[in-house]
Design a protein around this motif. Structure first.
Motif, short mmCIF file in Angstrom:
data_model
loop_
_atom_site.label_atom_id
_atom_site.label_comp_id
_atom_site.label_asym_id
_atom_site.label_seq_id
_atom_site.Cartn_x
_atom_site.Cartn_y
_atom_site.Cartn_z
N GLU A 161 34.09 29.35 45.25
CA GLU A 161 33.87 29.42 44.02
C GLU A 161 35.12 29.62 43.05
N LYS A 213 32.15 32.08 50.55
CA LYS A 213 31.56 31.65 49.13
C LYS A 213 32.33 32.10 47.88
N ASP A 214 33.03 33.39 47.97
CA ASP A 214 34.09 33.66 46.91
C ASP A 214 35.26 32.65 46.77
#
Length: 88
Positions: free
Chosen positions: A51, A47-48
């Motif tokens: 993003e 996810k990091d």
């Protein structure tokens, strides 16, 4: 701050950044290209990564119109300069 690239393409991250970003031996960093710059991102999960890549893509080139040293601009702004940093 500068770092020197070794003959094997390695760099040493300064301790101040390792502490600030809680980077330890064995951690994985992702290297992203953004507007002619390299960005190192601690990889803490998929996810990091997604993003960060999306953020870099949305903001690529945002500061191209600024000339000069960033530290110099900050000093001027702190002293009440009327420099138009944001542009039109």
């Amino acid at each position: 701050m500068t770092v020197k690239v070794s003959g094997r393409g390695q760099i040493c991250l300064p301790a101040v950044f390792r502490k600030r970003f809680k980077i330890a031996a064995g951690d994985v960093l992702e290297v992203l290209e953004s507007g002619g710059s390299l960005v190192l991102c601690p990889l803490r999960g998929k996810k990091d990564r997604k993003e960060t890549a999306a953020l870099l893509e949305r903001t690529a080139g945002t500061w191209k119109h600024i000339t000069g040293d960033g530290a110099e601009i900050i000093r001027e702004l702190r002293q009440g300069s009327t420099r138009d940093v944001w542009g039109d």
